[in-house]
Design a protein around this motif. Structure first.
Motif, PDB file in Angstrom:
ATOM      1  N   LEU A 105       0.854  -1.015   0.117  1.00  0.00           N
ATOM      2  CA  LEU A 105      -0.068  -0.084   0.114  1.00  0.00           C
ATOM      3  C   LEU A 105       1.006   1.384   0.060  1.00  0.00           C
ATOM      4  O   LEU A 105       0.154   2.274  -0.466  1.00  0.00           O
ATOM      5  CB  LEU A 105      -1.017   0.055   1.152  1.00  0.00           C
ATOM      6  N   GLY A 106       2.037   1.155   0.507  1.00  0.00           N
ATOM      7  CA  GLY A 106       2.902   2.431   0.468  1.00  0.00           C
ATOM      8  C   GLY A 106       2.669   3.271   1.841  1.00  0.00           C
ATOM      9  O   GLY A 106       2.373   2.598   2.717  1.00  0.00           O
ATOM     10  N   ASP A 107       3.141   4.533   1.689  1.00  0.00           N
ATOM     11  CA  ASP A 107       3.593   5.382   3.138  1.00  0.00           C
ATOM     12  C   ASP A 107       2.211   6.168   3.305  1.00  0.00           C
ATOM     13  O   ASP A 107       2.351   6.927   4.501  1.00  0.00           O
ATOM     14  CB  ASP A 107       4.618   6.238   2.818  1.00  0.00           C
ATOM     15  N   GLU A 108       1.146   6.033   2.799  1.00  0.00           N
ATOM     16  CA  GLU A 108       0.151   6.762   3.268  1.00  0.00           C
ATOM     17  C   GLU A 108      -1.065   5.927   3.898  1.00  0.00           C
ATOM     18  O   GLU A 108      -2.211   6.165   4.188  1.00  0.00           O
ATOM     19  CB  GLU A 108      -0.563   7.558   1.881  1.00  0.00           C
ATOM     20  N   VAL A 109      -0.519   5.120   4.671  1.00  0.00           N
ATOM     21  CA  VAL A 109      -1.501   4.255   5.700  1.00  0.00           C
ATOM     22  C   VAL A 109      -1.585   4.627   6.683  1.00  0.00           C
ATOM     23  O   VAL A 109      -0.442   4.736   7.674  1.00  0.00           O
ATOM     24  CB  VAL A 109      -0.852   2.562   5.194  1.00  0.00           C
ATOM     25  N   THR A 110      -2.866   4.874   7.326  1.00  0.00           N
ATOM     26  CA  THR A 110      -3.149   4.757   8.683  1.00  0.00           C
ATOM     27  C   THR A 110      -3.247   3.592   9.285  1.00  0.00           C
ATOM     28  O   THR A 110      -3.906   2.859   8.916  1.00  0.00           O
ATOM     29  CB  THR A 110      -4.078   5.971   8.982  1.00  0.00           C
ATOM     30  N   VAL A 111      -3.497   3.722  10.792  1.00  0.00           N
ATOM     31  CA  VAL A 111      -3.842   2.533  11.750  1.00  0.00           C
ATOM     32  C   VAL A 111      -5.079   2.105  11.373  1.00  0.00           C
ATOM     33  O   VAL A 111      -5.291   0.775  11.051  1.00  0.00           O
ATOM     34  CB  VAL A 111      -3.713   3.100  13.225  1.00  0.00           C
ATOM     35  N   ASP A 139      -6.838   2.452   8.456  1.00  0.00           N
ATOM     36  CA  ASP A 139      -6.775   2.185   7.149  1.00  0.00           C
ATOM     37  C   ASP A 139      -6.477   0.531   7.291  1.00  0.00           C
ATOM     38  O   ASP A 139      -6.938  -0.472   6.699  1.00  0.00           O
ATOM     39  CB  ASP A 139      -5.838   2.807   6.172  1.00  0.00           C
ATOM     40  N   LEU A 140      -5.214   0.513   7.900  1.00  0.00           N
ATOM     41  CA  LEU A 140      -4.671  -1.022   7.978  1.00  0.00           C
ATOM     42  C   LEU A 140      -5.576  -1.856   8.739  1.00  0.00           C
ATOM     43  O   LEU A 140      -5.853  -3.228   8.121  1.00  0.00           O
ATOM     44  CB  LEU A 140      -3.244  -0.866   8.811  1.00  0.00           C
ATOM     45  N   VAL A 154      -9.075  -6.358  11.077  1.00  0.00           N
ATOM     46  CA  VAL A 154      -9.107  -6.433  12.528  1.00  0.00           C
ATOM     47  C   VAL A 154      -9.061  -5.346  13.209  1.00  0.00           C
ATOM     48  O   VAL A 154      -9.500  -4.369  12.654  1.00  0.00           O
ATOM     49  CB  VAL A 154      -7.515  -6.973  12.685  1.00  0.00           C
ATOM     50  N   SER A 155      -9.124  -5.173  14.561  1.00  0.00           N
ATOM     51  CA  SER A 155      -9.577  -4.134  15.201  1.00  0.00           C
ATOM     52  C   SER A 155      -8.336  -3.159  15.144  1.00  0.00           C
ATOM     53  O   SER A 155      -7.127  -3.675  15.271  1.00  0.00           O
ATOM     54  CB  SER A 155      -9.987  -4.536  16.759  1.00  0.00           C
ATOM     55  N   VAL A 156      -8.655  -1.927  15.697  1.00  0.00           N
ATOM     56  CA  VAL A 156      -7.552  -0.781  15.619  1.00  0.00           C
ATOM     57  C   VAL A 156      -6.731  -1.129  16.935  1.00  0.00           C
ATOM     58  O   VAL A 156      -5.395  -0.930  16.750  1.00  0.00           O
ATOM     59  CB  VAL A 156      -8.134   0.622  15.674  1.00  0.00           C
ATOM     60  N   PRO A 157      -7.127  -1.649  18.018  1.00  0.00           N
ATOM     61  CA  PRO A 157      -6.370  -1.821  19.058  1.00  0.00           C
ATOM     62  C   PRO A 157      -5.205  -2.995  18.785  1.00  0.00           C
ATOM     63  O   PRO A 157      -4.193  -2.799  19.327  1.00  0.00           O
ATOM     64  CB  PRO A 157      -7.128  -2.111  20.410  1.00  0.00           C
ATOM     65  N   PHE A 158      -5.749  -3.868  17.928  1.00  0.00           N
ATOM     66  CA  PHE A 158      -4.804  -4.949  17.772  1.00  0.00           C
ATOM     67  C   PHE A 158      -3.754  -4.451  16.686  1.00  0.00           C
ATOM     68  O   PHE A 158      -2.472  -4.841  16.943  1.00  0.00           O
ATOM     69  CB  PHE A 158      -5.632  -5.836  16.745  1.00  0.00           C
ATOM     70  N   ILE A 159      -3.995  -3.500  15.794  1.00  0.00           N
ATOM     71  CA  ILE A 159      -3.035  -2.904  14.840  1.00  0.00           C
ATOM     72  C   ILE A 159      -2.120  -1.968  15.715  1.00  0.00           C
ATOM     73  O   ILE A 159      -0.826  -2.042  15.650  1.00  0.00           O
ATOM     74  CB  ILE A 159      -3.685  -2.029  13.772  1.00  0.00           C
ATOM     75  N   VAL A 160      -2.423  -1.300  16.626  1.00  0.00           N
ATOM     76  CA  VAL A 160      -1.861  -0.541  17.623  1.00  0.00           C
ATOM     77  C   VAL A 160      -0.698  -1.262  18.265  1.00  0.00           C
ATOM     78  O   VAL A 160       0.626  -1.047  18.318  1.00  0.00           O
ATOM     79  CB  VAL A 160      -2.619   0.393  18.588  1.00  0.00           C
ATOM     80  N   THR A 161      -1.042  -2.489  18.899  1.00  0.00           N
ATOM     81  CA  THR A 161      -0.388  -3.547  19.694  1.00  0.00           C
ATOM     82  C   THR A 161       0.534  -3.975  18.918  1.00  0.00           C
ATOM     83  O   THR A 161       1.946  -3.779  19.208  1.00  0.00           O
ATOM     84  CB  THR A 161      -1.154  -4.372  20.355  1.00  0.00           C
ATOM     85  N   GLU A 162       0.366  -4.575  17.611  1.00  0.00           N
ATOM     86  CA  GLU A 162       1.338  -5.418  16.674  1.00  0.00           C
ATOM     87  C   GLU A 162       2.172  -4.017  16.150  1.00  0.00           C
ATOM     88  O   GLU A 162       3.462  -4.431  15.725  1.00  0.00           O
ATOM     89  CB  GLU A 162       0.480  -5.922  15.540  1.00  0.00           C
ATOM     90  N   THR A 163       1.806  -2.914  15.610  1.00  0.00           N
ATOM     91  CA  THR A 163       2.599  -1.836  15.283  1.00  0.00           C
ATOM     92  C   THR A 163       3.725  -1.557  16.250  1.00  0.00           C
ATOM     93  O   THR A 163       5.080  -1.178  15.958  1.00  0.00           O
ATOM     94  CB  THR A 163       2.022  -0.798  14.562  1.00  0.00           C
TER      95      THR A 163
END
Length: 176
Positions: free
Chosen positions: A67-73, A75-76, A82-91
């Motif tokens: 996707l490149g560099d314009e991806v937000t939490v 968006d991902l 998956v949930s935003v909290p999951f992405i926050v933890t994994e990132t």
């Protein structure tokens, strides 16, 4: 037929999915899709381990590389379903590994953009030959027309998943 000789109830009513009034071929296809999905997951887990990350982290890195560099939490999270909290933890874990940076959006300071590091790019370059060999073997039976058809069919099936999931969940709620 079940073990006592009674016909099994149909699992679909769509005539396009029935053959000679039965759903046997449909059931077999579902079984094969489930088996393929499980094996594909095992393959991705092995590649993730070879790269030194967990399977969810591998999915994040691969998705960001596409996707490149314009991806937000957000968006991902939506893209990976998956949930935003999951992405926050994994990132956060990917940041600790040096594979990801979080950059503030200069336009909207509430948003954070996720960017792969040079270290992530090097890890992707290193794992690419493995991915090539695996994909060449895994998809060796597909030709160009097959790939287009499979892509189209997969997009269609994925597009139906949310509504199908809601149907499945509502059946569970109706019994309560």
């Amino acid at each position: 037929m079940d073990e006592v000789g009674r016909p099994r109830p149909l699992t679909t009513s769509r005539s396009a999915l029935l053959s000679e009034g039965t759903d046997q071929a449909f059931r077999e296809m579902i079984g094969e899709l489930i088996a393929f999905s499980g094996r594909l997951q095992e393959i991705r887990e092995a590649i993730a381990r070879a790269m030194g990350v967990t399977p969810p982290q591998y999915n994040i890195v691969m998705t960001l590389s596409q996707l490149g560099d314009e991806v937000t939490v957000t968006d991902l999270a939506e893209r990976l379903r998956v949930s935003v909290p999951f992405i926050v933890t994994e990132t956060r874990r990917l940041e600790e590994l040096g594979l990801l940076e979080k950059r503030g959006d200069p336009v909207d300071r509430r948003r954070v953009k996720l960017v792969l590091t040079d270290e992530a790019a090097a890890a992707l370059d290193e794992i690419a030959p493995v991915q090539v060999r695996v994909n060449d073997v895994l998809f060796q039976t597909l030709g160009p027309r097959d790939l287009k058809s499979l892509s189209r069919l997969t997009r269609g099936l994925l597009g139906s998943c949310d509504a199908a999931l809601e149907e499945a969940r509502s059946a569970g709620r109706a019994e309560v």
